[in-house]
Design a protein around this motif. Structure first.
Motif, PDB file in Angstrom:
ATOM      1  N   PRO A  41      58.420 -61.101 -80.487  1.00 25.10           N
ATOM      2  CA  PRO A  41      58.881 -60.468 -81.725  1.00 25.10           C
ATOM      3  C   PRO A  41      59.295 -59.013 -81.497  1.00 25.10           C
ATOM      4  O   PRO A  41      58.693 -58.292 -80.683  1.00 25.10           O
ATOM      5  N   GLY A  42      60.312 -58.593 -82.216  1.00 29.03           N
ATOM      6  CA  GLY A  42      60.832 -57.233 -82.072  1.00 29.03           C
ATOM      7  C   GLY A  42      59.791 -56.161 -82.305  1.00 29.03           C
ATOM      8  O   GLY A  42      59.784 -55.134 -81.612  1.00 29.03           O
ATOM      9  N   ASP A  43      58.879 -56.368 -83.264  1.00 27.16           N
ATOM     10  CA  ASP A  43      57.874 -55.335 -83.527  1.00 27.16           C
ATOM     11  C   ASP A  43      56.955 -55.147 -82.322  1.00 27.16           C
ATOM     12  O   ASP A  43      56.489 -54.039 -82.054  1.00 27.16           O
ATOM     13  N   VAL A  44      56.713 -56.202 -81.568  1.00 25.03           N
ATOM     14  CA  VAL A  44      55.896 -56.092 -80.358  1.00 25.03           C
ATOM     15  C   VAL A  44      56.645 -55.285 -79.296  1.00 25.03           C
ATOM     16  O   VAL A  44      56.066 -54.403 -78.649  1.00 25.03           O
ATOM     17  N   VAL A  45      57.936 -55.569 -79.140  1.00 25.19           N
ATOM     18  CA  VAL A  45      58.744 -54.812 -78.169  1.00 25.19           C
ATOM     19  C   VAL A  45      58.766 -53.339 -78.570  1.00 25.19           C
ATOM     20  O   VAL A  45      58.573 -52.457 -77.726  1.00 25.19           O
ATOM     21  N   TYR A  46      58.966 -53.050 -79.847  1.00 32.19           N
ATOM     22  CA  TYR A  46      59.014 -51.655 -80.277  1.00 32.19           C
ATOM     23  C   TYR A  46      57.655 -50.969 -80.207  1.00 32.19           C
ATOM     24  O   TYR A  46      57.590 -49.747 -80.027  1.00 32.19           O
ATOM     25  N   ASP A  47      56.555 -51.719 -80.287  1.00 34.43           N
ATOM     26  CA  ASP A  47      55.244 -51.138 -79.998  1.00 34.43           C
ATOM     27  C   ASP A  47      55.185 -50.693 -78.540  1.00 34.43           C
ATOM     28  O   ASP A  47      54.639 -49.628 -78.226  1.00 34.43           O
TER      29      ASP A  47
END
Length: 101
Positions: free
Chosen positions: A49-55
Motif C-alpha cells: 500500500p502507498g501509505d506504507v511506502v510513504y511511511d
C-alpha cells in the motif's frame, strides 16, 4: 526479471541489510511502461500500500544526513552499508562516480 528481495545478506558483516529501490520505484517509475502502484509488491504478489511506502519515505528523510560538498571533495560509500541518494539541485553540477569491488 522477477521479484527482487528487500533484504540481503552482507557477507562481509554477516548481517542482513535493507538493499532495494522500493521508494524510488514507487515515487519515480510512472510512465507508459511502469505503474508505481504495482511496482512494489510483497512476496506473494500483492502490492504494498502507498501509505506504507510513504511511511518508509518519511523514515528515510528523518534518518538522512546531508554531506556539505566542497570543491575537490571525495566521498567513498559502502553500498552495502549506506542507502544513498541525492536531493534536487540547481545546475550546473558535475559528479564523477566510479564503482569498485
Amino acid at each position: 526479471m522477477g521479484p527482487i528481495p528487500a533484504i540481503r545478506l552482507d557477507k562481509s558483516r554477516q548481517r542482513n541489510v535493507w538493499f532495494n529501490s522500493m521508494v524510488i520505484a514507487y515515487t519515480s517509475y510512472d510512465d507508459a511502461r511502469n505503474d508505481p502502484t504495482n511496482a512494489v509488491q510483497f512476496g506473494d504478489g500483492r502490492p504494498v500500500p502507498g501509505d506504507v511506502v510513504y511511511d518508509c519515505v518519511k523514515i528515510l528523510d528523518e534518518e538522512s544526513v546531508a554531506i556539505p560538498w566542497q570543491k575537490g571533495d571525495v566521498l567513498l560509500i559502502d553500498n552495502w552499508a549506506v542507502l544513498h541518494s541525492r536531493r534536487s539541485f540547481t545546475p550546473p553540477r558535475r559528479i564523477l562516480a566510479s564503482l569498485c569491488k
